[in-house]
Design an enzyme around this catalytic site. Structure first.
Site, PDB file in Angstrom:
ATOM      1  N   GLU A 172       0.869  -1.160   0.000  1.00 35.14           N
ATOM      2  CA  GLU A 172       0.000   0.000   0.000  1.00 35.14           C
ATOM      3  C   GLU A 172       0.918   1.225   0.000  1.00 35.14           C
ATOM      4  O   GLU A 172       1.817   1.318   0.829  1.00 35.14           O
ATOM      5  CB  GLU A 172      -0.868  -0.009   1.270  1.00 35.14           C
ATOM      6  CG  GLU A 172      -1.909   1.071   1.221  1.00 35.14           C
ATOM      7  CD  GLU A 172      -2.716   1.195   2.514  1.00 35.14           C
ATOM      8  OE1 GLU A 172      -2.654   0.296   3.368  1.00 35.14           O
ATOM      9  OE2 GLU A 172      -3.395   2.233   2.644  1.00 35.14           O
ATOM     10  N   ARG A 207       5.338 -12.744   9.786  1.00 40.37           N
ATOM     11  CA  ARG A 207       6.062 -11.542   9.399  1.00 40.37           C
ATOM     12  C   ARG A 207       7.414 -11.502  10.089  1.00 40.37           C
ATOM     13  O   ARG A 207       7.660 -12.174  11.085  1.00 40.37           O
ATOM     14  CB  ARG A 207       5.259 -10.279   9.686  1.00 40.37           C
ATOM     15  CG  ARG A 207       4.889 -10.064  11.130  1.00 40.37           C
ATOM     16  CD  ARG A 207       4.232  -8.675  11.329  1.00 40.37           C
ATOM     17  NE  ARG A 207       3.166  -8.393  10.400  1.00 40.37           N
ATOM     18  CZ  ARG A 207       3.096  -7.269   9.660  1.00 40.37           C
ATOM     19  NH1 ARG A 207       4.038  -6.353   9.744  1.00 40.37           N
ATOM     20  NH2 ARG A 207       2.094  -7.051   8.864  1.00 40.37           N
ATOM     21  N   LYS A 226       4.725   0.900   9.811  1.00 43.02           N
ATOM     22  CA  LYS A 226       4.830   2.122   9.009  1.00 43.02           C
ATOM     23  C   LYS A 226       4.319   3.331   9.779  1.00 43.02           C
ATOM     24  O   LYS A 226       4.860   4.421   9.655  1.00 43.02           O
ATOM     25  CB  LYS A 226       4.024   1.969   7.717  1.00 43.02           C
ATOM     26  CG  LYS A 226       4.787   1.242   6.624  1.00 43.02           C
ATOM     27  CD  LYS A 226       4.077   1.360   5.291  1.00 43.02           C
ATOM     28  CE  LYS A 226       3.271   0.124   5.022  1.00 43.02           C
ATOM     29  NZ  LYS A 226       2.633   0.087   3.708  1.00 43.02           N
TER      30      LYS A 226
HETATM   31  P1  ATP Z   1       2.234  -1.746   8.342  1.00 41.21           P
HETATM   32  O1  ATP Z   1       3.730  -1.694   8.343  1.00 41.21           O
HETATM   33  O2  ATP Z   1       1.622  -0.442   8.655  1.00 41.21           O
HETATM   34  O3  ATP Z   1       1.701  -2.903   9.137  1.00 41.21           O
HETATM   35  P2  ATP Z   1       1.796  -3.324   6.022  1.00 41.21           P
HETATM   36  O4  ATP Z   1       2.972  -4.074   6.478  1.00 41.21           O
HETATM   37  O5  ATP Z   1       0.499  -3.997   6.051  1.00 41.21           O
HETATM   38  O6  ATP Z   1       1.760  -1.993   6.857  1.00 41.21           O
HETATM   39  P3  ATP Z   1       1.670  -3.256   3.155  1.00 41.21           P
HETATM   40  O7  ATP Z   1       2.094  -2.193   2.237  1.00 41.21           O
HETATM   41  O8  ATP Z   1       0.253  -3.646   3.163  1.00 41.21           O
HETATM   42  O9  ATP Z   1       2.112  -2.738   4.591  1.00 41.21           O
HETATM   43  O10 ATP Z   1       2.571  -4.531   2.970  1.00 41.21           O
HETATM   44  C1  ATP Z   1       2.874  -5.069   1.712  1.00 41.21           C
HETATM   45  C2  ATP Z   1       3.238  -6.519   1.863  1.00 41.21           C
HETATM   46  O11 ATP Z   1       4.359  -6.664   2.716  1.00 41.21           O
HETATM   47  C3  ATP Z   1       2.109  -7.297   2.470  1.00 41.21           C
HETATM   48  O12 ATP Z   1       1.928  -8.474   1.702  1.00 41.21           O
HETATM   49  C4  ATP Z   1       2.580  -7.615   3.848  1.00 41.21           C
HETATM   50  O13 ATP Z   1       2.075  -8.838   4.279  1.00 41.21           O
HETATM   51  C5  ATP Z   1       4.096  -7.645   3.698  1.00 41.21           C
HETATM   52  N1  ATP Z   1       4.761  -7.284   4.954  1.00 41.21           N
HETATM   53  C6  ATP Z   1       4.588  -6.154   5.662  1.00 41.21           C
HETATM   54  N2  ATP Z   1       5.325  -6.175   6.781  1.00 41.21           N
HETATM   55  C7  ATP Z   1       5.996  -7.346   6.793  1.00 41.21           C
HETATM   56  C8  ATP Z   1       6.915  -7.982   7.688  1.00 41.21           C
HETATM   57  N3  ATP Z   1       7.311  -7.384   8.814  1.00 41.21           N
HETATM   58  N4  ATP Z   1       7.402  -9.196   7.354  1.00 41.21           N
HETATM   59  C9  ATP Z   1       7.014  -9.788   6.220  1.00 41.21           C
HETATM   60  N5  ATP Z   1       6.146  -9.265   5.334  1.00 41.21           N
HETATM   61  C10 ATP Z   1       5.634  -8.065   5.608  1.00 41.21           C
HETATM   62 MG    MG Z   2      -1.220  -4.043   4.800  1.00 36.17          MG
END
Ligand code: ATP
Ligand code: MG
Length: 572
Positions: free
Chosen positions: A47, A273, A283
């Site tokens: 996103e 994650r 974020k």
């Molecule tokens: P936030 O950091 O606010 O939680 P988000 O991680 O959901 O936001 P996105 O832009 O939706 O941010 O993430 C894009 C992709 O990266 C998604 O498929 C998410 O599952 C993956 N992702 C995000 N954070 C992690 C993480 N810490 N480890 C592995 N994958 C991640």
């Molecule tokens: Mg997300």
């Protein structure tokens, strides 16, 4: 100079022997059964509401890595369904970061917003089938009606509106006739489901907001759960990989696609994650660090963002290596930051040129060295790399060494410079300290030494051994450089978990940045390129800053120290 420069490269050297994991087992089984005609098509769906961080890198390496391993495809798709928090700046940075990590989506760069019209049509299809309805309850009422984990929800009084009325209201929602929050479109599923996500989830909300791509064309915007599966389906994704918190959403992901006619049905698979010690990954919190000026920006070298890591000098290959080493699992865990550092060292040890820089200089005069003589001595660039070659560095009567490399009254185990004991100057000569000059405050201002002309190159023919080897820089040739030493941004292993109910900013490390303004470097470093990485002998790995770069006097960021605490842990 270009060796070790921190520019994009390809991930291709990684794609052999990547370890197996439970997702690969699922894919192997699907291929065996001929599912999706044995195709593998993944996507990375950020996103655009912030910069990518090391957690996203795990997901990028996983999705693009699977495509490489199975000769499949991976799309880059922006999940831009929330106009309020999304910006073009983020789109640009994400594109740059994924490229830098070494992955290629070819011509498959997509935006969820490009599918808004399709999504609208699919919603109309569900309304026609009696599987979606316009609800006039407001957000608070919807929450109340939803029930709890232990209490079933209540049906909305608007739930049984006729199809025609729903179609009319939905088209007027789109046309912008109603104010924000006054109506939503909901799926008609089951208000007493044990899975809260299935209690008539909202599909569309009214939002009179300008979108970074569609402008003011839309007054309604799709919710994540409704949009995401459709995006995957429209792109022919076979394996839709996401993090664990979406496990409970999978029944809904499947329900939407089951209830539409003739659409492709991807398989959602969840993995744990990445969490890292001393690192924040949300974020929202990273945005706070930027907005409240705890760091200099998204690309501050202390940030866990890919932009920050790039500026710090962390090679993309080290991040890919790290992603392979941590693997993919189904249970949450927290990875030791030392493991990432170990991957960084492994890469830089092979690729970074070794140079001499004195961080805290004290002057040494070699009293028996001819006053105006300058010798160009040969120094190898990297003994770990065959084709790294060598360079010359000037040696003269006055040099700098590290202040901490000299002690007047030294303990037995101190093998550096002490009065009367011979030490080696790297690539140069054996020298022996003969005198120390101090100022009135007792501070050492100059050290006097004598050198042995028969030890040129730093070796003695008569087999005489010395225990210490020091790095040095010729005074009249030295480049003045600034060096920025970095440490963890937080003092706590898990800054997110604050038992004392303190905000995470309470755990910021006041010493995460120490700036040294008076460092002396061998003259060749004046020509270092922005983003070029080096090993400063005995000091660590450093990268010339790509932003604060002022030609003559480069600024260097500490990437990582030389001592590998992770290898030690692993070898125990
Ligand atoms: P936030 O950091 O606010 O939680 P988000 O991680 O959901 O936001 P996105 O832009 O939706 O941010 O993430 C894009 C992709 O990266 C998604 O498929 C998410 O599952 C993956 N992702 C995000 N954070 C992690 C993480 N810490 N480890 C592995 N994958 C991640
Ligand atoms: Mg997300």
């Amino acid at each position: 100079m270009s060796a070790g420069k921190n520019t994009p490269d390809t991930g291709s050297e990684n794609n052999i022997n990547r370890p197996s994991n439970f997702i690969k087992n699922i894919i192997d089984e699907d291929i065996k059964n001929g599912k999706n005609d044995a195709r593998v098509h993944t996507r990375f769906p950020p996103e655009p509401n912030g910069y990518l961080h090391i957690g996203h890198a795990k997901s990028i390496c996983l999705n693009f890595g699977l495509a490489q391993d199975y000769d499949g495809l991976c799309n880059l798709r922006f999940d831009d369904t929330n106009p309020v928090k999304e910006e073009d700046e983020y789109v640009k940075s994400i594109i740059e970061d994924v490229k830098w990590l070494g992955f290629d989506w070819e011509d498959r760069l997509y935006f969820a917003s490009d599918y808004f019209e399709h999504m609208y049509d699919f919603a109309v299809e569900l309304i026609r089938k009696g599987k979606a309805y316009v609800d006039d309850l407001n957000a608070e009422e919807i929450r109340e009606y939803r029930g709890t984990l232990t209490k079933p929800g209540k049906e909305s009084p608007y739930r049984n509106r006729g199809v025609e009325e729903n179609l009319d209201l939905f088209s007027r929602m789109r046309a912008g006739e109603f104010p924000d929050g006054s109506k939503v479109l909901r799926a008609k599923i089951d208000m007493s489901s044990s899975n809260m996500n299935m209690r008539d989830p909202v599909m569309y909300r009214i939002l009179h907001a300008s979108h970074h791509r569609t402008g003011d064309a839309w007054s309604i915007y799709p919710m994540y759960d409704w949009a995401h599966g459709l995006e995957d389906s429209l792109e022919g994704i076979t394996h839709s990989i996401c993090t664990l918190e979406f496990e409970d959403h999978r029944p809904l992901y499947d329900w939407f696609l089951e209830n539409l006619d003739g659409v492709h049905r991807p398989q959602q698979i969840e993995f744990a994650r990445l969490n890292l010690t001393y690192t924040l990954m949300s974020k929202r919190k990273l945005l706070r660090l930027v907005n409240e000026k705890y760091v200099s920006g998204w690309d501050d070298p202390r940030m866990p963002t890919l932009a920050g890591m790039r500026r710090r000098g962390i090679p993309p290959a080290a991040i890919r290596d790290f992603a392979d080493r941590i693997g993919v699992a189904k249970a949450d865990s927290i990875v030791d930051r030392a493991m990432l550092d170990s991957c960084i060292r492994d890469d830089l040890n092979k690729n970074a040129k070794r140079v001499m820089v004195v961080l805290d200089p004290v002057k040494v005069v070699i009293t028996n060295y001819p006053e105006d003589q300058v010798e160009e001595l040969t120094a190898e660039n990297n003994p770990e790399k065959e084709d790294a070659g060598s360079r010359t560095i000037p040696f003269s009567r006055e040099i700098y060494i590290e202040r901490e490399d000299f002690l007047e009254d030294a303990p037995k185990k101190f093998f550096r410079m002490v009065p009367g004991r011979e030490v080696r100057l790297k690539h140069a000569y054996y020298v022996t300290c003969t005198n120390v000059i101090k100022d009135t405050a007792g501070e050492i201002v100059e050290i006097h030494c004598e050198y042995d002309p028969a030890t040129k190159g730093g070796w003695s023919d008569d087999g005489r051994k010395v225990k210490g080897t020091l790095h040095w820089v010729s005074v009249k040739h030295a480049a003045d450089v600034e060096v920025r030493l970095y440490d963890h941004l937080f003092t706590k292993e898990n800054p997110d978990e604050s038992r004392e109910e303190k905000d995470f900013t309470a755990f910021l490390n006041p010493e995460s940045l120490v700036t040294l303004k008076n460092c002396k470097a061998e003259p060749g470093l004046r020509e270092s390129e922005p983003g070029e990485s080096f090993q400063f002998l005995r000091k660590g790995y450093f990268c010339s800053d790509s932003k604060d770069f002022s030609g003559e006097n480069p600024v260097f960021n500490l990437i990582v120290g030389l001592r590998d605490s992770w290898q030690k842990i692993e070898n125990k």
